[in-house]
Write a protein that holds these residues in place. Structure first.
Motif, PDB file in Angstrom:
ATOM      1  N   GLY A  93     -13.978  59.215  49.259  1.00 30.38           N
ATOM      2  CA  GLY A  93     -13.100  59.988  48.772  1.00 30.38           C
ATOM      3  C   GLY A  93     -12.205  59.699  47.566  1.00 30.38           C
ATOM      4  N   ASN A  94     -12.382  58.463  47.313  1.00 32.10           N
ATOM      5  CA  ASN A  94     -11.738  57.709  46.186  1.00 32.10           C
ATOM      6  C   ASN A  94     -12.301  58.416  45.040  1.00 32.10           C
ATOM      7  OD1 ASN A  94     -10.066  56.104  47.728  1.00 32.10           O
ATOM      8  ND2 ASN A  94     -11.292  54.319  47.520  1.00 32.10           N
ATOM      9  N   ILE A  95     -11.376  58.416  44.018  1.00 30.95           N
ATOM     10  CA  ILE A  95     -11.815  58.987  42.457  1.00 30.95           C
ATOM     11  C   ILE A  95     -11.757  57.787  41.474  1.00 30.95           C
ATOM     12  CG2 ILE A  95     -11.418  60.659  40.750  1.00 30.95           C
ATOM     13  CD1 ILE A  95      -9.671  61.966  43.250  1.00 30.95           C
ATOM     14  N   THR A 113     -10.496  66.003  46.993  1.00 28.28           N
ATOM     15  CA  THR A 113     -10.381  65.476  45.498  1.00 28.28           C
ATOM     16  C   THR A 113      -9.335  66.345  44.905  1.00 28.28           C
ATOM     17  OG1 THR A 113     -12.789  64.957  45.271  1.00 28.28           O
ATOM     18  CG2 THR A 113     -11.525  65.047  43.333  1.00 28.28           C
ATOM     19  N   THR A 167      -9.263  53.343  39.836  1.00 30.62           N
ATOM     20  CA  THR A 167      -9.446  54.228  41.087  1.00 30.62           C
ATOM     21  C   THR A 167      -8.216  55.014  41.522  1.00 30.62           C
ATOM     22  OG1 THR A 167     -11.266  52.854  41.785  1.00 30.62           O
ATOM     23  CG2 THR A 167     -10.502  54.331  43.387  1.00 30.62           C
ATOM     24  N   ILE A 199     -16.488  65.060  35.270  1.00 34.03           N
ATOM     25  CA  ILE A 199     -17.568  64.644  35.878  1.00 34.03           C
ATOM     26  C   ILE A 199     -18.846  64.718  35.255  1.00 34.03           C
ATOM     27  CG2 ILE A 199     -18.938  65.184  38.525  1.00 34.03           C
ATOM     28  CD1 ILE A 199     -16.045  65.828  39.621  1.00 34.03           C
ATOM     29  N   LYS A 235      -7.867  58.138  47.739  1.00 36.27           N
ATOM     30  CA  LYS A 235      -7.961  59.085  48.350  1.00 36.27           C
ATOM     31  C   LYS A 235      -6.608  59.201  49.325  1.00 36.27           C
ATOM     32  CE  LYS A 235     -10.065  62.036  52.115  1.00 36.27           C
ATOM     33  NZ  LYS A 235     -11.162  62.152  53.106  1.00 36.27           N
ATOM     34  N   ASN A 288     -16.112  59.768  38.864  1.00 38.71           N
ATOM     35  CA  ASN A 288     -16.853  59.679  39.649  1.00 38.71           C
ATOM     36  C   ASN A 288     -16.706  59.874  40.972  1.00 38.71           C
ATOM     37  OD1 ASN A 288     -19.687  59.366  40.956  1.00 38.71           O
ATOM     38  ND2 ASN A 288     -19.242  57.162  41.128  1.00 38.71           N
ATOM     39  N   ILE A 289     -16.600  60.689  42.031  1.00 39.17           N
ATOM     40  CA  ILE A 289     -16.252  60.717  43.335  1.00 39.17           C
ATOM     41  C   ILE A 289     -17.037  59.817  44.268  1.00 39.17           C
ATOM     42  CG2 ILE A 289     -15.482  62.390  44.989  1.00 39.17           C
ATOM     43  CD1 ILE A 289     -14.134  62.932  42.137  1.00 39.17           C
TER      44      ILE A 289
END
Length: 281
Positions: free
Chosen positions: A80-82, A46, A37, A69, A40, A75-76
């Motif tokens: 807000g974490n990616i 993002t 991960t 994506i 954010k 995946n968002i």
């Protein structure tokens, strides 16, 4: 610099979807993720979060993030974490290959260098293939030479001699086509970069530029191969006419006569290894 690993499944799939740029983008995300991960940062969205975490430009992020994506590799989360998917996810969700391998990708501070390293993977593969072919041909030459000198052969060499004899392969034929060092012409460098066999789609200058990048990054070395073909001959017009039709190498006028320059010796400097995949991550 950070080295990350992609599977050959990821490498092949991403190259078909977006070339070396998309491979370099995923490798960069993998290099900066923590436990799969990228968290954010403050009030950043993002794109802003990835920009501040990785240093990648917003233009690059906007171009490649939607593709990852869509594929499912990114995946968002609602917070807000990616999430950056692991190699295990790719192995389970992307098209399968018969043999699974890990491919190291060096992530540099400059995205263009990471992109160049992605292309270098194919250069490395070409050189490794040539090395194996050179080794095989060298053994065939040694077996035929030993036989021509009426010396005894081992069982495995005898089986090889029988196979060569059945095909009508001669020692002179092998020696005439034998080169003990690896080489890639400027044109072939561009073919590797574009991953195409169409000579018409490539040119020497682009290949030369790509080669210079690899040398500058310390990934390969080159050594020029020249021989004085016509000592004491001065004919600049002849040299120019021959150069116009040559696909590989070059011919030029020197003070001593006309010199033939063959494709240079190319050697690998980077400690690169591709192996069977032992663990997921």
């Amino acid at each position: 610099m950070v080295r990350v690993h992609l599977t050959n499944i990821e490498y092949d799939y991403l190259f078909n979807e977006g070339g070396d740029s998309l491979i370099a983008f995923l490798a960069t995300l993998r290099a900066y993720k923590s436990n799969e991960t990228i968290k954010k940062i403050g009030k950043n969205g993002t794109i802003g979060t990835i920009n501040k975490t990785t240093g990648l430009s917003r233009t690059i992020i906007k171009k490649h993030l939607p593709k990852l994506i869509d594929i499912g590799l990114v995946n968002i989360h609602q917070n807000g974490n990616i999430a950056v998917r692991s190699r295990k996810w790719s192995s389970n969700n992307l098209p399968k290959l018969e043999r699974l391998k890990l491919i190291p990708i060096m992530v540099y501070n400059k995205f263009v260098d990471t992109k160049t390293y992605s292309a270098y993977v194919r250069v490395n593969s070409r050189i490794r293939t040539q090395e194996r072919q050179i080794g095989k041909k060298a053994r065939r030459i040694e077996v035929l030479r030993t036989c021509s000198q009426n010396r005894s052969l081992s069982k495995s060499d005898y089986r090889l001699w029988k196979s060569l004899n059945r095909k009508g392969t001669t020692l002179r034929e092998l020696l005439n086509n034998y080169r003990s060092t690896c080489t890639i012409s400027n044109l072939s460098f561009h073919r590797i970069l574009k991953d195409t066999e169409l000579i018409s789609a490539c040119n020497k200058n682009s290949g030369k530029h790509f080669k210079k990048k690899l040398i500058a990054l310390g990934l390969i070395e080159q050594k020029r191969v020249q021989r004085l073909e016509y000592p004491g001959v001065w004919d600049v017009q002849y040299s120019d006419e021959i150069n116009d039709v040559l696909i590989y190498g070059a011919i030029y006028q020197s003070k001593k006569g006309i010199v033939i320059e063959e494709s240079p010796i190319i050697t690998i400097k980077d400690m690169f290894s591709v192996g069977n995949k032992k663990k997921q991550g």
